[in-house]
Scaffold this motif. Structure first.
Motif, short mmCIF file in Angstrom:
data_model
loop_
_atom_site.label_atom_id
_atom_site.label_comp_id
_atom_site.label_asym_id
_atom_site.label_seq_id
_atom_site.Cartn_x
_atom_site.Cartn_y
_atom_site.Cartn_z
N ARG A 37 0.92 -1.15 -0.18
CA ARG A 37 0.16 0.07 -0.10
C ARG A 37 0.87 1.30 0.08
O ARG A 37 0.81 2.27 -0.65
N ASP A 65 -6.47 -2.57 -2.93
CA ASP A 65 -7.50 -2.56 -2.11
C ASP A 65 -7.98 -3.65 -1.58
O ASP A 65 -7.08 -4.74 -1.70
N TYR A 66 -8.83 -3.80 -0.65
CA TYR A 66 -9.24 -4.88 -0.02
C TYR A 66 -9.51 -6.07 -0.87
O TYR A 66 -8.82 -7.29 -0.66
N ASP A 99 -6.58 -2.98 5.41
CA ASP A 99 -7.42 -1.86 4.68
C ASP A 99 -7.83 -1.06 5.56
O ASP A 99 -8.08 0.04 5.30
N LYS A 103 -7.17 3.03 5.51
CA LYS A 103 -8.30 4.09 5.30
C LYS A 103 -8.32 4.76 6.38
O LYS A 103 -8.75 6.15 6.16
N ARG A 104 -8.18 4.57 7.50
CA ARG A 104 -8.09 5.48 8.61
C ARG A 104 -7.07 6.57 8.50
O ARG A 104 -7.10 7.77 8.95
N LYS A 107 -8.21 8.92 4.92
CA LYS A 107 -9.80 9.22 5.00
C LYS A 107 -10.33 9.55 6.42
O LYS A 107 -10.92 10.30 6.42
N LYS A 114 -8.65 11.45 11.59
CA LYS A 114 -7.61 10.62 10.86
C LYS A 114 -6.89 9.97 12.07
O LYS A 114 -6.54 10.64 12.96
#
Length: 414
Positions: A37, A65-66, A99, A103-104, A107, A114
């Protein structure tokens, strides 16, 4: 309705070795997927909104992604056959952890907050794995059957309530052994008692002099578990600091320190559960302040605030009021309501007048109506009034209401 029950496991030596093997393999896979990632993120992001005419373009590939990373798991088992010993859904849950962490970081959560940059897991830093699904009857006596792992023995100190289905099982390594957390679900919805029909409501004011003070004047003393254990913790910490890194003596000291900290946390949590049970057994409505605990933890009172564990207690109280609470009353359906704490300590609970006080002033004495009470009791009454829909007035001009000739506009003469 979902809840979590935790039990201690009694694993054999071979089972402990298998758990450690799974944790190490999942840790390596977590770090590999997280690195993938980060590589894509660093290669495809740009600090400006335009690029020069001549620049190096990395090989184009889709954003991992996942779903795309989950598709790599079959090939992983072909390239590294030892990963075939790990249950497939456990590996998929590892991808889900990556994932969620990423994402945290980019986003944020549902509230937009965050998290920091995800860290790679070092040795002994990956402590749990989850079985997302189990069989129809995974528990037989004190034996729990886990997919592909086999049967494990646990201390079944309290049974799963009737009507609940076991959804997931999480194996966690703690400093004093291994535990399993069973997530259980019941599709029935408990009926919440309307506020206008509650029996014996109460307001509580959280504090550091006493753990909480009720609106009826009673209080719960604060235990201060960390401060009482601080001398012993300091002694063990000194042993850890003086030990050579990587030595067996240091590992033993670290284990001893972890057990001492866990004992403090467990005793505090037990106190919170018992206090919440006592409140919900005697009151249908428990009103409390919506505290900014993170802000208080940055002040000079940080150690006392964190030792009291207000956040954990209020979370237990709100969850247990609605969800599975106690063996005698599964669907409590009670109310734990948080209110705005503004001016609850300053306003008079009798007339609503704002009576400014400093933190050292522990007695509330209203100069307008003559009401005198302990500062915390007055605040608890104000909290209860807000919860049941009676707003706390704070404007000083309102004390003149009801006094003849005061606070009224003069009559216009014709």
């Amino acid at each position: 309705m979902r809840a979590a029950y935790q039990y201690r496991l009694r694993l054999t030596k071979s089972q402990e070795a298998e758990v450690e093997k799974w944790l190490d393999m999942l840790r390596c896979q977590y770090n590999y997927l997280l690195a993938d990632r980060f590589n894509w993120y660093e290669q495809n992001r740009c600090s400006i909104n335009s690029c020069p005419l001549v620049c190096h373009l990395p090989a184009l590939r889709n954003n991992p992604d996942y779903f795309s990373q989950k598709k790599t798991l079959p090939q992983l088992k072909k390239d590294r056959p030892w990963y075939s010993s790990v249950q497939s859904q456990v590996l998929q849950d590892c991808v889900k952890k990556v994932d969620l962490a990423f994402k945290r970081f980019l986003k944020g959560d549902v509230n937009g907050r965050k998290s920091g940059r995800p860290r790679f897991k070092g040795k002994n830093r990956y402590r749990s794995f989850t079985f997302p699904s189990l069989g129809k009857t995974p528990i037989n006596g004190n034996i729990l059957t886990l997919p592909k792992f086999g049967k494990v023995k646990m201390i079944y100190h309290r049974p799963i309530p009737e009507g609940f289905k076991i959804k997931t099982a999480t194996i966690t390594r703690k400093t004093d052994g291994y535990y399993v957390t069973l997530s259980i679900q019941d599709d029935t919805v408990s009926e919440i008692i309307p506020i206008d029909k509650v029996d014996n409501p109460v307001g509580i004011d959280m504090g550091l002099k006493s753990f909480l003070v009720k609106s009826d004047g009673s209080e719960v003393p604060i235990p201060q578990y960390y401060r009482k254990a601080q001398k012993r913790l300091k002694k063990i910490q000194k042993t850890v600091s003086r030990s050579k890194k990587g030595s067996n003596n240091r590992k033993k000291a670290v284990s001893k320190l972890g057990k001492a900290h866990k004992k403090v946390a467990d005793t505090r949590k037990d106190f919170h559960f018992k206090t919440a049970k006592n409140l919900l057994d005697n009151h249908d409505l428990v009103a409390h302040e919506k505290l900014n605990i993170k802000g208080l933890a940055k002040t000079k009172l940080a150690k006392s605030v964190l030792d009291a564990g207000w956040g954990q207690f209020l979370s237990i109280l709100s969850v247990k009021a609605v969800r599975v609470a106690w063996p005698t009353a599964l669907n409590a359906g009670l109310i734990a309501k948080a209110v705005n704490p503004r001016n609850t300590s300053q306003n008079c609970s009798n007339c609503g007048t704002k009576v400014p006080k400093e933190l050292k002033d522990r007695i509330h004495s209203c100069p307008h109506c003559g009401f005198t009470a302990d500062r915390d009791v007055n605040a608890a009454i104000n909290i209860l009034n807000l919860a049941v829909g009676r707003p706390v007035r704070s404007k000083a001009c309102r004390v003149t209401e009801g006094v003849p000739g005061v606070g009224k506009k003069p009559a216009l003469s014709r």
